[in-house]
Write a protein that holds these residues in place. Structure first.
Motif, PDB file in Angstrom:
ATOM      1  N   ALA A 265      -7.455  12.874   8.740  1.00  0.00           N
ATOM      2  CA  ALA A 265      -8.502  12.172   7.953  1.00  0.00           C
ATOM      3  C   ALA A 265      -7.860  11.634   6.688  1.00  0.00           C
ATOM      4  O   ALA A 265      -8.632  10.605   6.175  1.00  0.00           O
ATOM      5  N   LEU A 266      -6.720  12.310   6.166  1.00  0.00           N
ATOM      6  CA  LEU A 266      -6.081  11.604   4.913  1.00  0.00           C
ATOM      7  C   LEU A 266      -5.832  10.332   5.054  1.00  0.00           C
ATOM      8  O   LEU A 266      -5.943   9.595   4.122  1.00  0.00           O
ATOM      9  N   PHE A 267      -5.432   9.769   6.077  1.00  0.00           N
ATOM     10  CA  PHE A 267      -5.010   8.464   6.286  1.00  0.00           C
ATOM     11  C   PHE A 267      -6.267   7.517   6.200  1.00  0.00           C
ATOM     12  O   PHE A 267      -6.142   6.137   6.258  1.00  0.00           O
ATOM     13  N   ARG A 268      -7.515   7.955   6.270  1.00  0.00           N
ATOM     14  CA  ARG A 268      -8.516   7.134   6.098  1.00  0.00           C
ATOM     15  C   ARG A 268      -8.790   6.967   4.521  1.00  0.00           C
ATOM     16  O   ARG A 268      -9.333   5.760   4.368  1.00  0.00           O
ATOM     17  N   ASP A 269      -8.236   7.440   3.738  1.00  0.00           N
ATOM     18  CA  ASP A 269      -8.237   7.257   2.314  1.00  0.00           C
ATOM     19  C   ASP A 269      -7.083   6.003   2.256  1.00  0.00           C
ATOM     20  O   ASP A 269      -6.124   5.995   2.257  1.00  0.00           O
ATOM     21  N   ALA A 270      -7.949   4.799   1.906  1.00  0.00           N
ATOM     22  CA  ALA A 270      -7.019   3.459   1.693  1.00  0.00           C
ATOM     23  C   ALA A 270      -6.054   3.484   0.679  1.00  0.00           C
ATOM     24  O   ALA A 270      -5.113   2.844   0.676  1.00  0.00           O
ATOM     25  N   ALA A 271      -6.398   4.326  -0.508  1.00  0.00           N
ATOM     26  CA  ALA A 271      -5.319   4.285  -1.374  1.00  0.00           C
ATOM     27  C   ALA A 271      -4.240   5.127  -1.116  1.00  0.00           C
ATOM     28  O   ALA A 271      -3.116   4.834  -1.627  1.00  0.00           O
ATOM     29  N   LEU A 272      -4.569   6.241  -0.496  1.00  0.00           N
ATOM     30  CA  LEU A 272      -3.130   6.988  -0.136  1.00  0.00           C
ATOM     31  C   LEU A 272      -2.457   6.375   0.715  1.00  0.00           C
ATOM     32  O   LEU A 272      -1.166   6.115   0.727  1.00  0.00           O
ATOM     33  N   SER A 273      -3.126   5.816   1.750  1.00  0.00           N
ATOM     34  CA  SER A 273      -2.179   4.867   2.860  1.00  0.00           C
ATOM     35  C   SER A 273      -1.589   3.989   2.162  1.00  0.00           C
ATOM     36  O   SER A 273      -0.356   3.576   2.674  1.00  0.00           O
ATOM     37  N   GLY A 274      -2.266   3.259   1.248  1.00  0.00           N
ATOM     38  CA  GLY A 274      -1.719   1.910   0.598  1.00  0.00           C
ATOM     39  C   GLY A 274      -0.310   2.404   0.028  1.00  0.00           C
ATOM     40  O   GLY A 274       0.523   1.724  -0.141  1.00  0.00           O
ATOM     41  N   SER A 275      -0.543   3.522  -0.878  1.00  0.00           N
ATOM     42  CA  SER A 275       0.356   4.041  -1.540  1.00  0.00           C
ATOM     43  C   SER A 275       1.628   4.437  -0.871  1.00  0.00           C
ATOM     44  O   SER A 275       3.030   4.123  -1.125  1.00  0.00           O
ATOM     45  N   LEU A 276       1.585   4.965   0.316  1.00  0.00           N
ATOM     46  CA  LEU A 276       2.695   5.531   1.327  1.00  0.00           C
ATOM     47  C   LEU A 276       3.291   3.993   1.810  1.00  0.00           C
ATOM     48  O   LEU A 276       4.316   3.981   1.949  1.00  0.00           O
ATOM     49  N   ALA A 277       2.533   3.134   2.109  1.00  0.00           N
ATOM     50  CA  ALA A 277       2.972   1.836   2.644  1.00  0.00           C
ATOM     51  C   ALA A 277       3.918   1.308   1.590  1.00  0.00           C
ATOM     52  O   ALA A 277       5.028   0.800   2.051  1.00  0.00           O
ATOM     53  N   MET A 278       3.396   1.050   0.573  1.00  0.00           N
ATOM     54  CA  MET A 278       4.063   0.470  -0.616  1.00  0.00           C
ATOM     55  C   MET A 278       5.409   1.323  -0.889  1.00  0.00           C
ATOM     56  O   MET A 278       6.635   0.652  -0.975  1.00  0.00           O
ATOM     57  N   SER A 279       5.496   2.429  -0.637  1.00  0.00           N
ATOM     58  CA  SER A 279       6.779   3.161  -1.215  1.00  0.00           C
ATOM     59  C   SER A 279       7.618   2.822   0.008  1.00  0.00           C
ATOM     60  O   SER A 279       8.961   2.726  -0.428  1.00  0.00           O
ATOM     61  N   ALA A 280       7.400   2.807   1.349  1.00  0.00           N
ATOM     62  CA  ALA A 280       8.229   2.744   2.504  1.00  0.00           C
ATOM     63  C   ALA A 280       8.823   1.157   2.210  1.00  0.00           C
ATOM     64  O   ALA A 280      10.022   1.096   2.351  1.00  0.00           O
ATOM     65  N   LEU A 281       7.900   0.058   1.935  1.00  0.00           N
ATOM     66  CA  LEU A 281       8.495  -1.132   1.866  1.00  0.00           C
ATOM     67  C   LEU A 281       9.418  -1.296   0.609  1.00  0.00           C
ATOM     68  O   LEU A 281      10.419  -1.953   0.765  1.00  0.00           O
ATOM     69  N   VAL A 282       8.978  -0.825  -0.572  1.00  0.00           N
ATOM     70  CA  VAL A 282       9.917  -0.936  -1.638  1.00  0.00           C
ATOM     71  C   VAL A 282      11.094  -0.350  -1.438  1.00  0.00           C
ATOM     72  O   VAL A 282      12.381  -0.469  -1.877  1.00  0.00           O
ATOM     73  N   SER A 283      11.208   1.119  -0.809  1.00  0.00           N
ATOM     74  CA  SER A 283      12.562   1.728  -0.638  1.00  0.00           C
ATOM     75  C   SER A 283      13.341   0.982   0.338  1.00  0.00           C
ATOM     76  O   SER A 283      14.611   1.058   0.408  1.00  0.00           O
ATOM     77  N   THR A 284      12.781   0.224   1.334  1.00  0.00           N
ATOM     78  CA  THR A 284      13.579  -0.481   2.198  1.00  0.00           C
ATOM     79  C   THR A 284      14.254  -1.571   1.279  1.00  0.00           C
ATOM     80  O   THR A 284      15.669  -1.783   1.773  1.00  0.00           O
ATOM     81  N   VAL A 285      13.520  -2.254   0.566  1.00  0.00           N
ATOM     82  CA  VAL A 285      14.359  -3.426  -0.459  1.00  0.00           C
ATOM     83  C   VAL A 285      15.425  -2.791  -1.115  1.00  0.00           C
ATOM     84  O   VAL A 285      16.739  -3.127  -1.309  1.00  0.00           O
ATOM     85  N   MET A 286      15.297  -1.364  -1.893  1.00  0.00           N
ATOM     86  CA  MET A 286      16.107  -0.852  -2.685  1.00  0.00           C
ATOM     87  C   MET A 286      17.433  -0.504  -1.719  1.00  0.00           C
ATOM     88  O   MET A 286      18.472  -0.624  -2.421  1.00  0.00           O
ATOM     89  N   MET A 287      17.079  -0.303  -0.466  1.00  0.00           N
ATOM     90  CA  MET A 287      18.488   0.285   0.424  1.00  0.00           C
ATOM     91  C   MET A 287      19.089  -1.041   0.518  1.00  0.00           C
ATOM     92  O   MET A 287      20.371  -1.175   0.854  1.00  0.00           O
TER      93      MET A 287
END
Length: 474
Positions: A265-287
Motif C-alpha cells: 500500500a506504500l506504493f499507492r502514495d504517489a509522492a513516495l512512488s514518484g520520489s523513488l522513480a526520480m531517484s532511480a532515473l537520476v542515478s542512472t544518469v549520474m552513472m
C-alpha cells in the motif's frame, strides 16, 4: 560510556556528535564502494587471477549492499535502529580486517560481501536515524551533510587508494577503514539516542520469505546487469527472467503475509512512488557520467591518465561542496521548488554535454559537469528530505532502504544500459576515432537528458497534485 538516555532530549552538542556518527557511516559505506576499484590491477598480480575474477571484489560488495538494503532497514524498524547500526558498523570494521588478511582471492571476495552487508546497514539506518537526531526544521541540512559525506567518500576513494597501494600494498586499502570504523562506532554508541527501541520490539514479526525473495530478485537483477562486461547473453537473459519471476513471487507473498517486509500500500502514495522513480532515473544518469566520462576524456580529448583522474574528481567535489548549502536552502524555501530546480539544472547540463562541440576542449566538458552535479546535489538533498521528513517513525528504516535501493538500482542500470549504448554508437573503443567517441557521448547524454525530463515531469505532476489538494481543503 553510556548512550543518551531515552527520556531526555539530546542537547545541541550531543546532537552534533550523533550527526557526526551518521555522517561517518555514510562516508565509510561510500569509501568502501570506491576505494577498491583502484586496486584491481594490483590484485590481479597479487593473486595471479584474471580481471574477470578480480572484479568480484567490487561486485560482491555492491551486490550484497543492494540485495539487503531494504531488509536491514526493516530489521532496524523492528529491533531498534541504533542497535542495528552499531552491529552494522562493527560488522563493516571486522570485515575490513578480514579483507586485509585474506590469504586467497575467494576469501577476499567473501569478506567484501560481508563488508557490503555492513555497508547496507549503515546506509539504510543513517538516513532513518536523522529524524531521531535533529529537529524537522533542520532535516534538510542534515540530509545535505550526509550527501556531502557520501560524495567525499566516493571522491576520496581513488586518490586515497592509489596512495595507500603505492606506500603500503593492497592490504592498506581495507586496513584504512578499521580506525575510522572504530571511531564511528564509539560516537554512535555514545551519542545516538536510544529512544523507541522498547516499542519497536513489540511490533510484528519479521518476514523471512519476503526478505529472501527480495534478496534473490535484486541479486539476480544485479548479476544480469553486471556479468559479461557489457555483452548481454543467454546467462544475462536467464538471470533477468529469474529476477522477474522472483519479483512476481515477492509481490504475491507480500500481499498475503500478516507482517510484510514492504507494505504494498506504500506504493499507492504517489509522492513516495514518484520520489523513488526520480531517484532511480537520476542515478542512472549520474552513472553515465562515470562510465562515459573517462573514455571521452582519454580518447575524445586525448588526456593523460592523471589528467583524466583530476577531471573525474570534479563532479564528486562539487557535490561535496554543495550538499550542505542545498540542504539549508531546502529548509528555508521548501523541498518541492528545490527538486524542480535541481532537475532543471541536470537537464541543462546533459543538453550541454550532448551539444557542445569537442573543439571547446576540457572546458566544454567540465562546465556541463559542474551544472549537472550542482543539480544532482540539490535534487538528492531535497528529495531525501521530502521523503524522510514525512514518513512515520515506525517505517523510517524500510523507507530509507527503499530510497537507497532506488539509487543503487539506478547506478547498476546506468552502468549496464548507458555503457552499452555508448559502446554501440561509438564502435570498438580501442580503434574508435575522437569524432566517434564524441558522437557516442553526445547520443548518450541526449538520452540522459530525456531521462531527467521524465523525472522532471514526475516532480511537476507531484507539485500539481499538492496544489490541487490544498485548493480542495480551502
Amino acid at each position: 560510556m553510556k548512550p543518551v538516555s531515552s527520556g531526555t532530549k539530546p542537547d545541541v552538542v550531543s546532537a552534533g556528535w550523533a550527526l557526526a556518527s551518521l555522517s561517518l557511516s555514510m562516508l565509510l559505506a561510500s569509501l568502501g564502494t570506491s576505494i577498491a576499484n583502484v586496486g584491481l590491477p594490483t590484485l590481479v598480480q597479487a593473486f595471479g587471477a584474471s580481471f574477470q575474477q578480480v572484479q568480484w571484489v567490487v561486485l560482491a560488495y555492491l551486490l550484497a549492499m543492494t540485495a539487503l538494503i531494504v531488509s536491514v532497514g526493516r530489521l532496524g524498524d523492528l529491533l531498534g535502529r541504533r542497535r542495528l547500526l552499531l552491529v552494522g558498523i562493527l560488522l563493516f570494521t571486522l570485515a575490513s580486517m578480514l579483507c586485509a588478511v585474506a590469504p586467497t582471492l575467494g576469501m577476499l571476495i567473501g569478506a567484501r560481501a560481508l563488508q557490503g552487508v555492513g555497508a547496507a546497514i549503515m546506509m539504510a539506518l543513517a538516513l532513518a536515524l536523522v529524524g531521531e537526531t535533529v529537529s524537522k526544521a533542520r532535516t534538510g541540512s542534515a540530509m545535505g551533510l550526509l550527501g556531502t559525506m557520501s560524495a567525499i567518500g566516493t571522491a576520496l576513494g581513488p586518490s586515497l587508494g592509489g596512495g595507500l597501494i603505492t606506500g603500503f600494498g593492497w592490504q592498506a586499502l581495507f586496513l584504512a577503514c578499521v580506525p575510522l570504523g572504530g571511531l564511528t562506532w564509539v560516537l554512535a554508541y555514545r551519542y545516538l539516542p536510544a529512544a523507541g527501541q522498547a516499542r519497536a520490539l513489540e511490533r510484528g514479526a519479521f518476514d523471512p520469505l519476503g526478505t529472501l525473495l527480495l534478496a534473490l530478485t535484486l541479486l539476480a537483477y544485479g548479476l544480469a546487469m553486471t556479468l559479461g562486461r557489457g555483452h548481454f547473453g543467454l546467462l544475462n537473459a536467464g538471470l533477468l527472467l529469474a529476477a522477474l519471476m522472483a519479483a512476481g513471487l515477492f509481490v504475491w507473498v507480500e500481499a498475503r503475509v500478516a507482517a510484510p517486509l514492504i507494505r504494498l500500500a506504500l506504493f499507492r502514495d504517489a509522492a513516495l512512488s514518484g520520489s523513488l522513480a526520480m531517484s532511480a532515473l537520476v542515478s542512472t544518469v549520474m552513472m553515465a557520467m562515470l562510465v562515459v566520462g573517462p573514455f571521452y576524456l582519454a580518447h575524445g580529448l586525448g588526456l593523460e591518465t592523471f589528467a583524466v583522474g583530476l577531471a573525474m574528481s570534479l563532479g564528486p567535489c562539487v557535490t561535496a561542496l554543495s550538499g550542505v548549502p542545498a540542504g539549508r536552502i531546502a529548509d528555508r524555501l521548501g523541498v518541492r521548488p528545490m527538486i524542480i530546480a535541481g532537475l532543471g539544472a541536470m537537464v541543462l547540463g546533459c543538453l550541454m554535454l550532448a551539444l557542445l562541440p569537442a573543439s571547446l576542449g576540457i572546458g566544454g566538458y567540465l562546465a556541463p559537469i559542474v551544472v549537472i552535479t550542482l543539480g544532482y546535489a540539490t535534487f538528492q538533498t531535497a528529495n531525501n528530505t521530502a521523503v524522510m521528513s514525512e514518513v512515520g517513525a515506525e517505517q523510517r528504516g524500510v523507507i530509507s532502504g527503499l530510497l537507497n535501493l532506488s539509487r543503487n538500482l539506478g547506478l547498476i542500470t546506468g552502468a549496464a544500459l548507458m555503457g552499452a549504448l555508448f559502446a554501440a554508437v561509438t564502435g570498438d573503443l580501442s580503434t574508435a576515432s575522437a569524432e566517434a567517441v564524441g558522437s557516442g557521448m553526445g547520443f548518450t547524454f541526449a538520452l540522459a537528458a530525456g531521462l531527467v525530463v521524465m523525472a522532471l515531469s514526475v516532480a511537476l505532476a507531484s507539485q500539481l497534485r499538492g496544489r490541487q489538494a490544498v485548493d480542495s481543503t480551502v
